[in-house]
Design a protein around this motif. Structure first.
Motif, PDB file in Angstrom:
ATOM      1  N   PHE A   1       0.833  -1.205   0.000  1.00  0.00           N
ATOM      2  CA  PHE A   1       0.000   0.000   0.000  1.00  0.00           C
ATOM      3  C   PHE A   1       0.869   1.256   0.000  1.00  0.00           C
ATOM      4  O   PHE A   1       0.673   2.166  -0.810  1.00  0.00           O
ATOM      5  N   HIS A   2       1.837   1.287   0.903  1.00  0.00           N
ATOM      6  CA  HIS A   2       2.727   2.454   0.961  1.00  0.00           C
ATOM      7  C   HIS A   2       3.533   2.590  -0.322  1.00  0.00           C
ATOM      8  O   HIS A   2       3.765   3.700  -0.819  1.00  0.00           O
ATOM      9  N   TYR A   3       3.955   1.459  -0.870  1.00  0.00           N
ATOM     10  CA  TYR A   3       4.732   1.487  -2.109  1.00  0.00           C
ATOM     11  C   TYR A   3       3.937   2.131  -3.237  1.00  0.00           C
ATOM     12  O   TYR A   3       4.464   2.969  -3.972  1.00  0.00           O
ATOM     13  N   ARG A   4       2.668   1.762  -3.368  1.00  0.00           N
ATOM     14  CA  ARG A   4       1.834   2.326  -4.429  1.00  0.00           C
ATOM     15  C   ARG A   4       1.657   3.827  -4.240  1.00  0.00           C
ATOM     16  O   ARG A   4       1.712   4.604  -5.207  1.00  0.00           O
ATOM     17  N   LEU A   5       1.420   4.237  -3.012  1.00  0.00           N
ATOM     18  CA  LEU A   5       1.300   5.666  -2.725  1.00  0.00           C
ATOM     19  C   LEU A   5       2.588   6.403  -3.075  1.00  0.00           C
ATOM     20  O   LEU A   5       2.562   7.496  -3.658  1.00  0.00           O
ATOM     21  N   TYR A   6       3.703   5.795  -2.705  1.00  0.00           N
ATOM     22  CA  TYR A   6       4.993   6.426  -2.948  1.00  0.00           C
ATOM     23  C   TYR A   6       5.295   6.549  -4.436  1.00  0.00           C
ATOM     24  O   TYR A   6       5.707   7.610  -4.921  1.00  0.00           O
ATOM     25  N   LYS A   7       5.071   5.471  -5.187  1.00  0.00           N
ATOM     26  CA  LYS A   7       5.369   5.491  -6.624  1.00  0.00           C
ATOM     27  C   LYS A   7       4.515   6.523  -7.338  1.00  0.00           C
ATOM     28  O   LYS A   7       4.997   7.233  -8.230  1.00  0.00           O
TER      29      LYS A   7
END
Length: 316
Positions: free
Chosen positions: A153-159
């Motif tokens: 989830f955090h990865y998607r937000l970050y990307k």
């Protein structure tokens, strides 16, 4: 043929694992640090921009299945090669881009690929990504490995938030300006208007010939006859894609249902849906595709049409 290594620095290494991981011929993708002058650096030391190291990924791959040329092509499609100060929201030396070659053949391929990109006119600014000899590679801390899986989830937000995701889409998606002239009305309806062709009345639902299915717009390889089976639904069905990198999954809530839509990554066109009622022995998935979204290339024509790299699919 023995496995080889490839090393790429593309800014934050969180975003450089997913594009290569789970692709055919990829054995391992490791996040780490390379190019600098400090042994066994920590993440904090590298981010301080005092070690000379860049955040990078090192890929172990089978060149007979995934040629180095394809890895380099994928690398370019993840970065802004004109940015000398970092990548997207991540600034500083440690986020600069580079290809670290492990032998002269890799150097030649990387330099030729860079020259082709420069001559393509895709970027108005100069390409500043360096091509350098490989140096010692130090694995990053465990919490940085496979970040896209561990913290999805955090990865998607970050990307998305960093600007990388939108940049990739805007830069690398296929030109769709003239599709009504290039496609038949059915092909256009299916791919651009999320349409569905008639079951049992489409080109490939009962195809039994060996070959591959490519995207009707981009020509990217999507599925293989090796993974096709008769699901009884009247559309060509497959247990898996040839290369997960070439497809995107999106939630589809139309028609009062919740389904997973499958789209082609490069062309951003509708292909079909994936369901969880496929053969259990093959993973349990059924990729139900529209024939109109694909073009079939028989095995005997693959080399002639430039798809010889995929003949490994039909080796015993």
């Amino acid at each position: 043929m023995a496995a080889e290594k490839a090393t790429f620095a593309g800014g934050c290494f969180w975003c450089m694992v997913e594009p290569f991981d789970q692709r055919p011929g990829i054995i391992q993708v490791v996040s780490g640090y390379t190019g600098g002058h400090v042994d066994n650096p920590t993440y904090e030391e590298v981010c301080s921009n005092t070690t000379g190291h860049l955040e990078a990924v090192q890929i172990t791959f089978d060149p007979e299945i995934m040629p180095y040329e394809k890895l380099v092509e994928t690398f370019w499609q993840q970065i802004d090669p004109t940015d000398p100060g970092g990548q997207f929201n991540d600034r500083g030396e440690s986020y600069q881009t580079a290809i670290f070659y492990h032998n002269e053949k890799q150097k030649e391929i990387a330099e030729q690929s860079k020259k082709q990109l420069e001559n393509s006119g895709k970027f108005k600014k100069a390409i500043v990504t360096k091509i350098l000899p490989a140096k010692p590679f130090y694995e990053a801390e465990e919490n940085h490995q496979d970040y896209y899986k561990k913290q999805s989830f955090h990865y998607r937000l970050y990307k998305k938030g960093s600007g990388r995701e939108d940049f990739i889409k805007q830069t690398w998606q296929a030109d769709k300006s003239d599709l009504k002239k290039k496609l038949t009305p059915l092909q256009y309806h299916v791919t651009q208007e999320n349409g569905t062709e008639r079951p049992f009345q489409n080109e490939y639902w009962d195809n039994e010939e060996d070959g591959i299915y490519v995207d009707i717009i981009s020509g990217k390889v999507l599925f293989s006859s090796k993974d096709q089976y008769d699901a009884g639904c009247g559309w060509p069905s497959f247990t898996k894609p040839v290369d997960p990198y070439e497809i995107d999954e999106k939630t589809d809530t139309t028609h009062g249902m919740i389904r997973t839509e499958i789209r082609s990554k490069t062309a951003d066109s509708h292909l079909g849906h994936v369901f969880e009622d496929g053969p259990k022995e093959a993973g349990g998935l059924r990729y139900c595709m529209n024939s109109a979204a694909m073009r079939f290339i028989p095995k005997d024509n693959m080399e002639e049409e430039g798809y010889e790299d995929y003949l490994y699919l039909f080796r015993d």
